[in-house]
Write an enzyme that holds these catalytic residues in place. Structure first.
Site, PDB file in Angstrom:
ATOM      1  N   TYR A 124       0.769  -1.258   0.139  1.00 46.39           N
ATOM      2  CA  TYR A 124      -0.146  -0.181  -0.116  1.00 46.39           C
ATOM      3  C   TYR A 124       0.942   1.324   0.111  1.00 46.39           C
ATOM      4  CZ  TYR A 124      -3.665  -3.247   0.965  1.00 46.39           C
ATOM      5  OH  TYR A 124      -4.378  -4.329   0.910  1.00 46.39           O
ATOM      6  N   SER A 133      -5.459 -15.170   4.736  1.00 43.88           N
ATOM      7  CA  SER A 133      -5.338 -14.508   5.927  1.00 43.88           C
ATOM      8  C   SER A 133      -4.091 -15.270   6.724  1.00 43.88           C
ATOM      9  CB  SER A 133      -6.722 -14.545   6.542  1.00 43.88           C
ATOM     10  OG  SER A 133      -6.532 -14.040   7.823  1.00 43.88           O
ATOM     11  N   SER A 175      -9.985 -12.628  -4.475  1.00 38.12           N
ATOM     12  CA  SER A 175     -10.119 -13.043  -2.977  1.00 38.12           C
ATOM     13  C   SER A 175     -11.606 -13.437  -2.644  1.00 38.12           C
ATOM     14  CB  SER A 175      -9.641 -11.859  -2.005  1.00 38.12           C
ATOM     15  OG  SER A 175     -10.342 -10.690  -1.981  1.00 38.12           O
ATOM     16  N   GLN A 176     -11.524 -14.157  -1.574  1.00 31.39           N
ATOM     17  CA  GLN A 176     -13.036 -14.699  -1.384  1.00 31.39           C
ATOM     18  C   GLN A 176     -13.572 -13.639  -0.233  1.00 31.39           C
ATOM     19  OE1 GLN A 176     -14.910 -17.720   1.308  1.00 31.39           O
ATOM     20  NE2 GLN A 176     -13.633 -18.799   0.005  1.00 31.39           N
ATOM     21  N   PRO A 235     -11.218  -1.111  -1.594  1.00 31.24           N
ATOM     22  CA  PRO A 235     -12.457  -1.870  -1.746  1.00 31.24           C
ATOM     23  C   PRO A 235     -13.732  -1.566  -1.169  1.00 31.24           C
ATOM     24  CG  PRO A 235     -11.281  -2.963  -0.018  1.00 31.24           C
ATOM     25  CD  PRO A 235     -10.508  -1.701  -0.421  1.00 31.24           C
ATOM     26  N   HIS A 272      -7.480   0.595   2.267  1.00 26.34           N
ATOM     27  CA  HIS A 272      -7.393  -0.948   2.536  1.00 26.34           C
ATOM     28  C   HIS A 272      -6.111  -0.867   3.505  1.00 26.34           C
ATOM     29  CE1 HIS A 272      -7.776  -5.175   1.872  1.00 26.34           C
ATOM     30  NE2 HIS A 272      -7.941  -5.096   0.800  1.00 26.34           N
TER      31      HIS A 272
HETATM   32  N1  COA Z   1     -15.125 -31.551   1.650  1.00 28.72           N
HETATM   33  C1  COA Z   1     -16.319 -31.101   2.109  1.00 28.72           C
HETATM   34  N2  COA Z   1     -16.277 -29.668   2.726  1.00 28.72           N
HETATM   35  C2  COA Z   1     -15.190 -29.281   2.593  1.00 28.72           C
HETATM   36  C3  COA Z   1     -13.910 -29.813   1.886  1.00 28.72           C
HETATM   37  C4  COA Z   1     -13.917 -31.097   1.451  1.00 28.72           C
HETATM   38  N3  COA Z   1     -12.652 -31.658   1.078  1.00 28.72           N
HETATM   39  N4  COA Z   1     -13.083 -28.578   2.213  1.00 28.72           N
HETATM   40  C5  COA Z   1     -13.504 -27.796   2.768  1.00 28.72           C
HETATM   41  N5  COA Z   1     -14.726 -27.802   3.082  1.00 28.72           N
HETATM   42  C6  COA Z   1     -15.794 -26.840   3.806  1.00 28.72           C
HETATM   43  C7  COA Z   1     -15.090 -26.297   5.156  1.00 28.72           C
HETATM   44  O1  COA Z   1     -15.263 -27.067   6.195  1.00 28.72           O
HETATM   45  C8  COA Z   1     -15.756 -25.060   5.248  1.00 28.72           C
HETATM   46  O2  COA Z   1     -17.114 -25.363   5.879  1.00 28.72           O
HETATM   47  P1  COA Z   1     -17.926 -24.030   6.344  1.00 28.72           P
HETATM   48  O3  COA Z   1     -18.523 -23.676   5.472  1.00 28.72           O
HETATM   49  O4  COA Z   1     -18.929 -24.700   7.498  1.00 28.72           O
HETATM   50  O5  COA Z   1     -17.154 -23.376   7.361  1.00 28.72           O
HETATM   51  C9  COA Z   1     -16.236 -24.640   3.596  1.00 28.72           C
HETATM   52  O6  COA Z   1     -16.115 -25.849   2.933  1.00 28.72           O
HETATM   53  C10 COA Z   1     -15.309 -23.636   2.855  1.00 28.72           C
HETATM   54  O7  COA Z   1     -14.019 -23.827   3.048  1.00 28.72           O
HETATM   55  P2  COA Z   1     -13.048 -23.606   1.880  1.00 28.72           P
HETATM   56  O8  COA Z   1     -13.789 -23.446   0.575  1.00 28.72           O
HETATM   57  O9  COA Z   1     -12.057 -25.010   1.844  1.00 28.72           O
HETATM   58  O10 COA Z   1     -12.204 -22.375   2.459  1.00 28.72           O
HETATM   59  P3  COA Z   1     -12.115 -21.439   3.474  1.00 28.72           P
HETATM   60  O11 COA Z   1     -13.292 -21.219   4.265  1.00 28.72           O
HETATM   61  O12 COA Z   1     -10.966 -22.348   4.466  1.00 28.72           O
HETATM   62  O13 COA Z   1     -11.194 -20.315   2.664  1.00 28.72           O
HETATM   63  C11 COA Z   1      -9.369 -18.933   2.066  1.00 28.72           C
HETATM   64  C12 COA Z   1     -10.211 -20.340   2.171  1.00 28.72           C
HETATM   65  C13 COA Z   1      -7.945 -19.084   1.788  1.00 28.72           C
HETATM   66  C14 COA Z   1     -10.302 -17.869   1.362  1.00 28.72           C
HETATM   67  C15 COA Z   1      -9.492 -18.420   3.751  1.00 28.72           C
HETATM   68  O14 COA Z   1      -8.644 -19.351   4.453  1.00 28.72           O
HETATM   69  C16 COA Z   1      -8.959 -17.059   3.972  1.00 28.72           C
HETATM   70  O15 COA Z   1      -7.779 -16.574   3.966  1.00 28.72           O
HETATM   71  N6  COA Z   1      -9.840 -15.998   3.901  1.00 28.72           N
HETATM   72  C17 COA Z   1      -9.347 -14.649   3.747  1.00 28.72           C
HETATM   73  C18 COA Z   1      -9.543 -13.996   2.411  1.00 28.72           C
HETATM   74  C19 COA Z   1      -9.252 -12.702   2.784  1.00 28.72           C
HETATM   75  O16 COA Z   1      -8.527 -12.207   3.424  1.00 28.72           O
HETATM   76  N7  COA Z   1     -10.095 -11.961   2.024  1.00 28.72           N
HETATM   77  C20 COA Z   1     -10.171 -10.572   2.037  1.00 28.72           C
HETATM   78  C21 COA Z   1      -9.101  -9.718   1.166  1.00 28.72           C
HETATM   79  S1  COA Z   1      -9.119  -8.172   1.342  1.00 28.72           S
END
Ligand code: COA
Length: 630
Positions: free
Chosen positions: A91, A447, A544-545, A104, A331
């Site tokens: 940044y 994250s 990003s998610q 954002p 941000h």
């Molecule tokens: N089988 C069945 N379910 C599964 C699975 C599998 N093989 N793998 C994952 N899942 C489930 C998880 O248990 C979770 O369940 P929930 O909805 O009940 O919590 C769900 O699916 C989501 O998991 P997943 O899609 O693997 O991703 P995550 O939620 O761990 O997200 C990242 C991954 C990288 C997005 C997250 O760790 C992260 O860092 N988020 C922050 C991003 C960020 O900073 N964004 C803003 C930027 S400004």
């Protein structure tokens, strides 16, 4: 075991000392991973050169080892060894204009305001929510610690970012900005907000005579502000436009403004405020998700609400008379997830606690909000119009496409026993490939808040396994083979995710090595001058998610001129995608990207369903056999 599970009902302390420090990966592991990540994105010749450079860098007694040892020392001495390097690189050193390029936004569902007073009532309700939330933040024990969900679920997350929501601002600098954050509890917390209306700025004191204003009082003050802004008397130039310019240009303009004591006072009031509330004018008849996203990102330029902003402030709540509402966020103080938590609190507050408006019959005795004044020299006037022109170019340039994909969501993907996030990332890779016929360096934010002062690292989603799957999809391979490759691509993506959220990814490490070399006044190591390094850091796909539990979505612009910004919000039965790119780039087209993305998601679903159909009869036969045997 660095990652301890979260104890239920444990509350945050302002200094998250209980969390482990961000680890420092081994030099060799990072170098191996770096080669693996770039190999399929380079020509053979480029890769051979990179391989040689890496070998030299990591050789025993070489530059890499020396830099690594310095990073080890830095890790010991600091709470988070990469924090400053990352903040500067991501940044503060970045000179681009904040709207679209960096800030954002959260876009709220379209509000149905029948009369102008409705938008003020909405704003007053929202402000009451902000005051409640801020009270929670100030009394840290009331704010529960976030716990990780999804991959490596259950670990507590660092809460430090929350304390910058309403107590910081980004100060423009000629070469580098500064994140001014109120660290010390000795300083008084801000007790005023800035309300922007018709490009004029007003001080809304939320504590008067030691009492927090109630919602009715806030509404009365907002009505006064609206009246003052509309009166037309003493209408001042749209100084806020200056904050939408490139950071160096804004720094120059700011130093000119600072020559006048009146301007110094106005700047000080804005910068020390808790947030902005932007009362926007109606922007036009068509308010689709895409239009609202664009309006939130740039305000529609100087002709619309582009000057009704102060981009240096982390939180700007936008309330449009036409029901176009949301939050614009600077941000550098925090990530989108923290923004979402705060915003969700506010929207839930507004849904859960009905507006407490009892209109007073008589005129309130509260002092009228103060309007901020500016002394604008011809030089400043010239700069404002130049900033307006540049913002207009950004408005014209932004190619935005928001799409709600309704065929399936997270639940379908989970049923396939796959990670939804990884699945979506593979679909994005497929979409890019189908649009452009190649795979490119991709950024997905992960994250690192499991660690003290953790921010994010990068999941390099353009994996070789994803490429193999994409090729299989385009080569007309057998479905069973495609399915095997899809699983491999998803496993590779999930493994990288786990690596990144455990603080073991490569981007922050490479940045640390590069920056510590500079700190040591060494010549830039060859590895950072290499074409591969530049290519691998040119993120043509920046993703990003940002999931939400309340109806709204996040979006942002691309990080490079010829790239895409893709933000997605997976829900149980649908996924919202916000795709952005620039019209000026002949290579990109957001609508085309979305078209291929939807097709890819469809194809991936068909593939899963087809193989499930085939497996089903087999398992019925197996069951029957089992019954016979038993
Ligand atoms: N089988 C069945 N379910 C599964 C699975 C599998 N093989 N793998 C994952 N899942 C489930 C998880 O248990 C979770 O369940 P929930 O909805 O009940 O919590 C769900 O699916 C989501 O998991 P997943 O899609 O693997 O991703 P995550 O939620 O761990 O997200 C990242 C991954 C990288 C997005 C997250 O760790 C992260 O860092 N988020 C922050 C991003 C960020 O900073 N964004 C803003 C930027 S400004």
């Amino acid at each position: 075991n660095m990652l301890e599970p979260c104890e239920p009902k444990k509350y945050v302390s302002k200094t998250p000392l209980g969390l482990p420090k961000l680890p420092l990966p081994d030099l060799k592991d990072t170098m191996d991973m770096y080669l693996r990540c770039v190999k399929h994105l380079l020509t053979e010749e480029q890769f051979n050169k990179t391989q040689k450079i890496v070998k030299q860098f990591e050789a025993p007694g070489g530059v890499g080892e020396l830099l690594q040892s310095k990073l080890v020392e830095k890790r010991e001495k600091t709470a988070n060894w990469v924090f400053d390097y990352w903040l500067n690189d991501m940044y503060l050193n970045n000179r681009v204009a904040l709207p679209v390029n960096s800030s954002p936004v959260m876009v709220f569902p379209q509000q149905n305001f029948r009369a102008p007073i409705d938008s003020l009532k909405f704003a007053a309700h929202l402000i009451s929510g902000v005051l409640e939330y801020k009270a929670l933040l100030e009394c840290s024990h009331d704010l529960p610690v976030d716990c990780a969900r999804g991959q490596l679920a259950g670990t507590p997350l660092c809460m430090e970012q929350y304390h910058r929501l309403f107590t910081s601002h980004r100060l423009p600098g000629l070469e580098k900005d500064k994140l001014v954050a109120q660290e010390s509890s000795m300083m008084p917390e801000p007790e005023h907000m800035i309300v922007a209306c018709k490009n004029q700025f007003f001080v809304l004191n939320v504590v008067i005579n030691f009492c927090r204003l109630n919602e009715r009082d806030v509404l009365i003050q907002l009505e006064k502000i609206k009246e003052m802004a509309e009166s037309g008397e003493d209408r001042l130039p749209p100084v806020g436009l200056l904050t939408s310019d490139g950071r160096t240009e804004w720094a120059e303009a700011r130093s000119i403004l600072m020559r006048e004591s009146m301007n110094r006072d106005s700047l000080d009031m804005i910068e020390r405020s808790m947030c902005l509330v932007c009362l926007d004018e109606a922007s036009g008849p068509e308010l689709s998700d895409t239009t609202r996203a664009m309006l939130m990102l740039h305000g529609g330029g100087a002709a619309k609400n582009g000057g009704n902003r102060w981009y240096d402030k982390p939180m700007q709540f936008v309330v449009g008379e036409d029901g176009c509402c949301g939050v614009v966020c600077e941000h550098s103080p925090f990530e989108g997830i923290v923004l979402v938590q705060c915003t969700e609190y506010l929207l839930k507050y507004m849904i859960g606690s009905p507006s407490k408006l009892v209109r007073a019959a008589s005129v309130s005795e509260l002092p009228a909000p103060r309007k901020l004044h500016w002394k604008c020299s011809p030089e400043i006037q010239k700069r404002i119009s130049s900033s307006a022109d540049k913002l207009q170019r950004l408005v014209k340039n932004l190619d935005m496409n928001v799409h709600k994909f309704c065929d399936y969501g997270k639940e379908f993907i989970k049923k396939q026993k796959m990670s939804p996030d990884a699945f979506i990332q593979v679909a994005l890779q497929l979409a890019y490939y189908r649009c452009h016929g190649r795979m490119v360096s991709t950024y997905e934010s992960a994250s690192t808040r499991r660690f003290r002062k953790g921010r994010v690292d990068n999941i390099r989603s353009a994996t070789p396994e994803a490429l193999a799957f994409i090729r299989a999809m385009t080569d007309g391979k057998l479905s069973s083979k495609k399915m095997r490759m899809l699983r491999e691509a998803i496993t590779a993506q999930t493994n990288y995710t786990v690596l990144a959220i455990s603080g073991m990814a490569i981007d922050n490490h490479l940045l640390g090595l590069r920056e510590i070399a500079q700190e040591m006044k060494m010549e830039k190591p060859e590895i950072f001058k290499d074409a591969a390094y530049l290519i691998s850091n040119h993120f043509l796909l920046s993703t990003s998610q940002v999931p939400t539990t309340v109806e709204m979505f996040c979006c942002y612009g691309p990080v490079v001129q010829n790239g895409y910004g893709v933000c997605y919000n997976p829900q149980s039965d649908h996924i919202i995608f916000s795709v952005s790119s620039f019209h000026e780039s002949p290579e990109t087209c957001s609508a085309e990207f979305v078209k291929h993305l939807l097709q890819g998601l469809q194809d991936m679903m068909d593939l899963c369903n087809e193989l499930q159909q085939r497996i089903k009869p087999l398992s019925t036969i197996r069951l029957k056999l089992l019954r016979i045997i038993l």
